[in-house]
Design a protein around this motif. Structure first.
Motif, mmCIF file in Angstrom:
data_model
loop_
_atom_site.group_PDB
_atom_site.id
_atom_site.type_symbol
_atom_site.label_atom_id
_atom_site.label_comp_id
_atom_site.label_asym_id
_atom_site.label_seq_id
_atom_site.Cartn_x
_atom_site.Cartn_y
_atom_site.Cartn_z
ATOM 1 N N ASP A 1 -55.504 29.389 20.015
ATOM 2 C CA ASP A 1 -55.535 30.611 19.226
ATOM 3 C C ASP A 1 -55.112 30.300 17.794
ATOM 4 O O ASP A 1 -54.232 29.458 17.555
ATOM 5 N N THR A 2 -55.703 30.969 16.835
ATOM 6 C CA THR A 2 -55.465 30.718 15.422
ATOM 7 C C THR A 2 -53.977 30.755 15.103
ATOM 8 O O THR A 2 -53.293 31.734 15.402
ATOM 9 N N GLY A 3 -53.501 29.670 14.516
ATOM 10 C CA GLY A 3 -52.113 29.597 14.085
ATOM 11 C C GLY A 3 -51.105 29.426 15.207
ATOM 12 O O GLY A 3 -49.905 29.495 14.972
ATOM 13 N N LYS A 4 -51.568 29.199 16.420
ATOM 14 C CA LYS A 4 -50.647 29.083 17.552
ATOM 15 C C LYS A 4 -50.936 27.788 18.309
ATOM 16 O O LYS A 4 -52.072 27.341 18.383
ATOM 17 N N THR A 5 -49.907 27.215 18.882
ATOM 18 C CA THR A 5 -50.101 26.010 19.684
ATOM 19 C C THR A 5 -49.797 26.267 21.162
ATOM 20 O O THR A 5 -50.016 25.387 21.981
ATOM 21 N N ASP A 6 -49.308 27.463 21.465
ATOM 22 C CA ASP A 6 -48.933 27.774 22.847
ATOM 23 C C ASP A 6 -49.785 28.852 23.485
ATOM 24 O O ASP A 6 -49.411 29.433 24.503
ATOM 25 N N SER A 7 -50.940 29.144 22.901
ATOM 26 C CA SER A 7 -51.892 30.067 23.531
ATOM 27 C C SER A 7 -53.302 29.605 23.196
ATOM 28 O O SER A 7 -53.562 29.089 22.114
ATOM 29 N N ALA A 8 -54.178 29.776 24.176
ATOM 30 C CA ALA A 8 -55.546 29.278 24.023
ATOM 31 C C ALA A 8 -56.499 30.118 24.859
ATOM 32 O O ALA A 8 -56.070 30.874 25.742
ATOM 33 N N THR A 9 -57.781 29.967 24.576
ATOM 34 C CA THR A 9 -58.815 30.603 25.389
ATOM 35 C C THR A 9 -59.813 29.544 25.835
ATOM 36 O O THR A 9 -60.048 28.553 25.137
ATOM 37 N N VAL A 10 -60.367 29.773 27.014
ATOM 38 C CA VAL A 10 -61.415 28.916 27.548
ATOM 39 C C VAL A 10 -62.522 29.835 28.052
ATOM 40 O O VAL A 10 -62.273 30.708 28.879
ATOM 41 N N GLU A 11 -63.717 29.657 27.516
ATOM 42 C CA GLU A 11 -64.874 30.405 28.003
ATOM 43 C C GLU A 11 -65.650 29.489 28.936
ATOM 44 O O GLU A 11 -65.913 28.331 28.612
#
Length: 137
Positions: free
Chosen positions: A82-92
């Protein structure tokens, strides 16, 4: 005999998702966790799915059912922190499967968070054709 990983990476299972499923390693990123969770679904590994699901969103009811699901393949379409974050993400991703001889596909955009160095599945949504139209504008 070499067995390819169910996650579709093209790697041998023992060198791909198996270390995560057995607890000898932790997934280094959200995509690896998502792939290992897909492998867990193909193997009916309820315990792994539970320990990798955020406790705030993990359902109380069974995750893996005794239905005759035949998992056919996984395609990761997009992985991003996620933009500006290293501890949240998305996977499609798109997962294909059959039940009772009928083919289905699950297209999901999953959210993941990292706590104390471990990634967890939070939740997901199912993109629609309208979502794609809005994105293309």
């Amino acid at each position: 005999m070499k067995v390819l990983c169910p996650c579709g990476s093209g790697k041998e299972f023992e060198h791909c998702c198996a270390p995560f499923l057995t607890g000898t390693a932790i997934a280094p990123d959200a995509e690896a966790l998502m792939r290992s969770r897909y492998s867990a679904y193909t193997l009916g590994d309820e315990a792994y799915l539970r320990v990798t699901w955020d406790v705030r969103t993990c359902p109380a009811e069974r995750i893996v059912h005794d239905d005759p699901t035949q998992w056919l393949g996984l395609e990761v379409k997009k992985y991003a922190l996620d933009t500006g974050k290293t501890d949240s993400a998305t996977v499609e991703f798109v997962a294909r499967y059959k039940i009772g001889g009928r083919a289905h596909r699950l297209h999901e955009v999953s959210r993941f968070s990292r706590e104390d160095g471990k990634w967890f599945y939070v939740d997901g949504n199912f993109p629609t054709k309208d979502d794609k139209k809005r994105k293309d504008k």
